[in-house]
Design an enzyme around this catalytic site. Sequence first.
Site, PDB file in Angstrom:
ATOM      1  N   GLN A  13     -13.747  -0.668  13.940  1.00  0.00           N
ATOM      2  CA  GLN A  13     -13.853  -0.007  15.249  1.00  0.00           C
ATOM      3  C   GLN A  13     -13.780   1.516  15.116  1.00  0.00           C
ATOM      4  O   GLN A  13     -14.588   2.230  15.692  1.00  0.00           O
ATOM      5  CB  GLN A  13     -12.752  -0.504  16.192  1.00  0.00           C
ATOM      6  CG  GLN A  13     -12.943  -0.018  17.626  1.00  0.00           C
ATOM      7  CD  GLN A  13     -11.701  -0.131  18.488  1.00  0.00           C
ATOM      8  OE1 GLN A  13     -10.607  -0.412  17.988  1.00  0.00           O
ATOM      9  NE2 GLN A  13     -11.855   0.096  19.776  1.00  0.00           N
ATOM     10  N   TYR A 143       2.156  -6.228  10.991  1.00  0.00           N
ATOM     11  CA  TYR A 143       1.311  -5.025  11.058  1.00  0.00           C
ATOM     12  C   TYR A 143       2.178  -3.780  11.278  1.00  0.00           C
ATOM     13  O   TYR A 143       2.017  -2.766  10.577  1.00  0.00           O
ATOM     14  CB  TYR A 143       0.321  -5.205  12.200  1.00  0.00           C
ATOM     15  CG  TYR A 143      -0.548  -4.017  12.510  1.00  0.00           C
ATOM     16  CD1 TYR A 143      -1.617  -3.684  11.684  1.00  0.00           C
ATOM     17  CD2 TYR A 143      -0.334  -3.251  13.656  1.00  0.00           C
ATOM     18  CE1 TYR A 143      -2.432  -2.598  11.994  1.00  0.00           C
ATOM     19  CE2 TYR A 143      -1.148  -2.179  13.963  1.00  0.00           C
ATOM     20  CZ  TYR A 143      -2.189  -1.855  13.129  1.00  0.00           C
ATOM     21  OH  TYR A 143      -3.000  -0.788  13.434  1.00  0.00           O
ATOM     22  N   LYS A 147       2.865  -0.533   8.911  1.00  0.00           N
ATOM     23  CA  LYS A 147       2.596   0.850   9.340  1.00  0.00           C
ATOM     24  C   LYS A 147       3.821   1.735   9.113  1.00  0.00           C
ATOM     25  O   LYS A 147       3.699   2.871   8.633  1.00  0.00           O
ATOM     26  CB  LYS A 147       2.170   0.880  10.814  1.00  0.00           C
ATOM     27  CG  LYS A 147       0.768   0.328  11.054  1.00  0.00           C
ATOM     28  CD  LYS A 147      -0.284   1.103  10.285  1.00  0.00           C
ATOM     29  CE  LYS A 147      -1.682   0.572  10.458  1.00  0.00           C
ATOM     30  NZ  LYS A 147      -2.644   1.191   9.524  1.00  0.00           N
TER      31      LYS A 147
END
Length: 314
Positions: A13, A143, A147
């Site tokens: 994206q 996730y 991060k």
Amino acid sequence: MQDRILVLGAGGQIGTDLVDTLREDYGTANVVATDLKEPTPAQKEAGPFEQLDAQDGEALLALVKKYKITQVYHLVAMLSATAEKMPMRGWNLNMDTLFTVLELAREGHLKKVYWPSSIAAFGPTTPKQNTPQHTVMDPGTVYGISKLAGELWCDYYHKKYQVDVRGLRYPGLISYKAQPGGGTTDYAVDIFHKAVANEEYQCFMGAETTLPMMYMPDAIKATIGIMEAPAEKVQLRTSYNVAAFSFNPQELYTAIKAQKPDFKMSYAVDERDAIAQGWPQSIDDSAARKHWGWQPDYSLEQMVKDMLAQLSKA
Ligand code: SER
């Protein structure tokens, strides 16, 4: 020396929009797009493209040498909702690829590295409103854990090995060129495709679940902005908060309905709502504004108008 840029995850994206803008700024031949997936005919035509598994450090080094690359934008990641379904694969992909790139930089093959963090690095006990740059960070997803860990490793490589690595904590990103894949904030893109197709949208996020969001042109502006800022202005090497606006599905629906009065939305809330409940609702990005001059251009209303116009053209 002319900067030559390699983008990992160029078909994703962010990568799709970023490669286009980088090629306008730096020249097509100076921006090499790479992705795990085979290139589409459009990608092949647009400029240099190499199929690459970013976990393969030797193959990456070979490309860095072949194209005399000076900067890598590392955009490979398994996003929040998908990583919850395969935690170890998500962790391994997200961390291995980061280490591969940081090591290349430590060994002197790269001058600069970009790596994205996310609002997912915050967690359920982080203050939800106007979330500060420095605050509690207790991510509840694989996730988010990747991060937060990644941010700390970037900072470590900067302090210990003087690696020039820069990063942003993106909010949910809304764009029309490419679909997001497997994120919690995907609803805010999906909804537009249904609205433009004159179909009803069934929303997986709760009507009142508010999240910080940003239109892709602003995300690209922030990304290239931090990469082009003089090194001394980038005082934080973990990742910077950046923000534009916040909304919940009901508010987004209302904004779209103002443009498309017949648009209908229903709800079938799933586990992604619980992930979103553990994230901030709005972000304090004053450090980014002060240190390197960040400032968004798009409001919610401007984003909605542009998304509908762009998707209607397709
Ligand atoms: N937009 C991402 C996701 O939903 C967060 O960085 O996973």
